[in-house]
Motif scaffolding. Structure first.
Motif, PDB file in Angstrom:
ATOM      1  N   SER A  40      -6.051  -6.235  -0.274  1.00  0.00           N
ATOM      2  CA  SER A  40      -6.756  -4.955  -0.151  1.00  0.00           C
ATOM      3  C   SER A  40      -6.779  -4.467   1.296  1.00  0.00           C
ATOM      4  O   SER A  40      -7.579  -3.607   1.647  1.00  0.00           O
ATOM      5  CB  SER A  40      -8.191  -5.135  -0.648  1.00  0.00           C
ATOM      6  N   ASP A  76      -7.347   6.141   5.088  1.00  0.00           N
ATOM      7  CA  ASP A  76      -6.325   5.311   5.720  1.00  0.00           C
ATOM      8  C   ASP A  76      -5.181   4.922   4.778  1.00  0.00           C
ATOM      9  O   ASP A  76      -4.286   4.201   5.163  1.00  0.00           O
ATOM     10  CB  ASP A  76      -6.948   4.031   6.315  1.00  0.00           C
ATOM     11  N   VAL A  82      -6.748   0.231  -3.096  1.00  0.00           N
ATOM     12  CA  VAL A  82      -7.803  -0.731  -3.422  1.00  0.00           C
ATOM     13  C   VAL A  82      -7.850  -0.952  -4.936  1.00  0.00           C
ATOM     14  O   VAL A  82      -7.701  -0.010  -5.725  1.00  0.00           O
ATOM     15  CB  VAL A  82      -9.175  -0.215  -2.932  1.00  0.00           C
ATOM     16  N   HIS A 134       0.836  -1.215   0.000  1.00  0.00           N
ATOM     17  CA  HIS A 134       0.000   0.000   0.000  1.00  0.00           C
ATOM     18  C   HIS A 134       0.867   1.260   0.000  1.00  0.00           C
ATOM     19  O   HIS A 134       0.764   2.119   0.875  1.00  0.00           O
ATOM     20  CB  HIS A 134      -0.980  -0.044   1.181  1.00  0.00           C
ATOM     21  N   VAL A 186      -5.123   2.976   2.204  1.00  0.00           N
ATOM     22  CA  VAL A 186      -5.172   1.631   1.628  1.00  0.00           C
ATOM     23  C   VAL A 186      -5.359   1.752   0.118  1.00  0.00           C
ATOM     24  O   VAL A 186      -6.171   2.551  -0.355  1.00  0.00           O
ATOM     25  CB  VAL A 186      -6.329   0.824   2.249  1.00  0.00           C
ATOM     26  N   TRP A 233     -10.166  -4.058   3.519  1.00  0.00           N
ATOM     27  CA  TRP A 233     -10.728  -2.754   3.843  1.00  0.00           C
ATOM     28  C   TRP A 233     -12.180  -2.858   4.332  1.00  0.00           C
ATOM     29  O   TRP A 233     -12.635  -2.026   5.144  1.00  0.00           O
ATOM     30  CB  TRP A 233     -10.621  -1.797   2.648  1.00  0.00           C
ATOM     31  N   GLN A 234     -12.874  -3.906   3.867  1.00  0.00           N
ATOM     32  CA  GLN A 234     -14.252  -4.079   4.356  1.00  0.00           C
ATOM     33  C   GLN A 234     -14.239  -4.401   5.858  1.00  0.00           C
ATOM     34  O   GLN A 234     -15.088  -3.916   6.620  1.00  0.00           O
ATOM     35  CB  GLN A 234     -14.973  -5.204   3.604  1.00  0.00           C
ATOM     36  N   LEU A 269     -11.779  -3.451   7.888  1.00  0.00           N
ATOM     37  CA  LEU A 269     -11.339  -2.207   8.535  1.00  0.00           C
ATOM     38  C   LEU A 269     -12.536  -1.291   8.775  1.00  0.00           C
ATOM     39  O   LEU A 269     -12.659  -0.683   9.847  1.00  0.00           O
ATOM     40  CB  LEU A 269     -10.317  -1.478   7.649  1.00  0.00           C
ATOM     41  N   ASP A 270     -13.409  -1.199   7.772  1.00  0.00           N
ATOM     42  CA  ASP A 270     -14.580  -0.322   7.896  1.00  0.00           C
ATOM     43  C   ASP A 270     -15.532  -0.830   8.974  1.00  0.00           C
ATOM     44  O   ASP A 270     -16.336  -0.058   9.514  1.00  0.00           O
ATOM     45  CB  ASP A 270     -15.310  -0.202   6.551  1.00  0.00           C
ATOM     46  N   ARG A 320      -7.283   5.114  -0.757  1.00  0.00           N
ATOM     47  CA  ARG A 320      -8.296   5.682   0.145  1.00  0.00           C
ATOM     48  C   ARG A 320      -7.711   6.834   0.937  1.00  0.00           C
ATOM     49  O   ARG A 320      -6.612   6.743   1.486  1.00  0.00           O
ATOM     50  CB  ARG A 320      -8.823   4.609   1.104  1.00  0.00           C
TER      51      ARG A 320
END
Lengths: 187, 266
Positions: free
Chosen positions: A120, A82, A86, A61, A84, A123-124, A126-127, A79
């Motif tokens: 990735s 953060d 993607v 990243h 990241v 990230w899902q 992380l959210d 993003r």
């Protein structure tokens, strides 16, 4: 400094169990031969001991990702919240330019989908305030998630021996190098 | 093995090389209208480019998404390459129409097309110079592609040029082959003195039978034939094409990626 999520690899704790790689595989079910995270033993010229040291690597990243720069269809984005990077697989046309261009070999070709894909940073997850699958799975806490904007651990480096040095990309990863074992010999 | 990219790069460079050689052959011509004999040569340029562009689509996992590949002109050399090649293709068609009609500006169009082709060579070279290939992360791909265009362009141009232009084409081909031989010998040597990944690439080249076969057959035999006959025999361009295809296959298969060495000293 803006928030930049990164992997922190503590090679002193890593036992080379591959649980991180298996957790990633278990989370995303990539086809056979496609690995987003891999564990690389450090060669004897770097760590010449009976016990091995390992580098667990996925996508770094980067601050200036090559994959994002070279993609002709703008299938990558970084993003803001953060850092990241993607990959939007629905936009990908499978040209392979990112696969060819990333010096760390992060993007991989999925022969079933005929598209590129890569780590990735979950990230899902992380959210949803959860850790990435690989970080959560690591039994020794050798693989951790950190925020580089306030990361201040001693004895850590960005480029460890055995890891390619590309300062223009500025990979978001930190390592704690392995400690050389103490050998006591009687004469 | 990236066969579609081998076909795309070699054929597009033949197309560009032929356009450049046609412009070079007639640069001194003062009249504005090109002879009608050039129409067939220009058709061959167009057909070679069309096949090259078609071959490039086979490289994609999803060819129907290719129109979107021009979206990232800001930073992607691949997007820029596609645009420049499309402009080159459009100019080839426009110039062909001008040649067919005997238009007064046909020479200007031929020269502009050749110049755009040279720009296309440079842009194309940058696509294949990513940081992941230390041996190629420089101007080397542009040099390789330029050599292919000049070697094959001058060689195949001999099929269309009149007898009065053959000595010029022989001279250009001879110089291109000498430069190509020197560069193909020097570059792997330079790679051997680089970092670990570059050294691996140099060793892969010097350790390859294909590399030495190509040097002997394409450059050695090619230069010997030109030295003896002082002209381009009809079979020589085919031999040189085979050599360039081998060289391009090596370009895509023998150059080592930096990720291969992770875990070892760089």
């Amino acid at each position: 400094m803006k928030k930049q999520i990164a992997f922190f690899v503590d090679t002193r704790r890593c036992i080379g169990c591959f649980t991180c790689a298996m957790a990633c595989k278990n989370q995303y079910h990539q086809p056979s031969g496609v690995k987003w995270r891999d564990v690389h033993p450090m060669s004897e010229e770097i760590y010449p001991h009976r016990e091995c040291a390992h580098l667990t690597l996925a996508c770094n990243h980067c601050e200036k990702p090559t994959c994002l720069e070279v993609c002709p269809v703008v299938a990558y984005y970084k993003r803001d919240e953060d850092g990241v990077v993607v990959h939007e697989q629905e936009k990908c046309i499978g040209c392979g330019n990112c696969i060819r261009s990333c010096p760390y070999g992060a993007p991989k070709y999925n022969p079933a989908l005929k598209k590129a894909e890569k780590c990735s940073f979950c990230w899902q997850r992380l959210d949803a305030d959860r850790e990435p699958a690989c970080v959560q799975a690591c039994p020794t806490r050798a693989l951790q998630m950190v925020d580089l904007s306030n990361f201040d651990e001693p004895d850590t480096v960005q480029y460890i021996a055995g890891f390619p040095r590309f300062t223009k990309l500025n990979p978001s990863i930190r390592f704690r190098p392995p400690r050389q074992p103490l050998e006591i010999r009687r004469k | 093995m990236e066969l579609s990219l081998v076909i795309f790069t070699v054929l597009s460079q033949i197309s560009i090389g032929l356009a450049v050689m046609l412009a070079v052959r007639q640069w001194a011509v003062s009249e504005g209208t090109a002879p009608s004999s050039f129409r067939f040569e220009w058709i061959v340029i167009g057909v070679a480019l069309a096949i090259a562009l078609a071959a490039s689509l086979f490289h994609l996992g999803h060819p129907f998404g290719s129109p979107r590949a021009v979206l990232h002109l800001g930073s992607s050399w691949l997007s820029r390459e596609i645009v420049v090649m499309q402009i080159f293709g459009i100019l080839v068609v426009v110039a062909l129409v001008a040649l067919w009609k005997g238009s007064a500006n046909s020479w200007t169009l031929v020269k502009i097309t050749a110049l755009v082709g040279l720009v296309g060579l440079a842009v194309s070279g940058m696509v294949y110079a990513p940081p992941s290939f230390p041996a190629l992360n420089n101007g080397v791909p542009i040099i390789f592609y330029g050599l292919t265009a000049f070697i094959l362009g001058s060689a195949f141009s001999s099929y269309f040029a009149g007898e009065d232009k053959q000595p010029l084409l022989t001279q250009i081909l001879t110089i291109s082959l000498i430069v190509g031989l020197v560069i193909n010998l020097i570059l792997p040597s330079i790679w051997l003195s680089g970092g670990r990944v570059m050294q691996m690439t140099g060793a892969a080249y010097f350790g390859s039978a294909l590399f030495w076969l190509r040097l002997v057959v394409e450059f050695g035999l090619g230069l010997a034939v030109l030295g003896v006959f002082r002209k381009i025999p009809i079979w020589l361009p085919v031999l040189l094409l085979a050599g360039e295809i081998v060289g391009r296959i090596m370009f895509f298969t023998h150059v080592v990626h930096s990720a291969v060495n992770i875990g070892n000293l760089y």
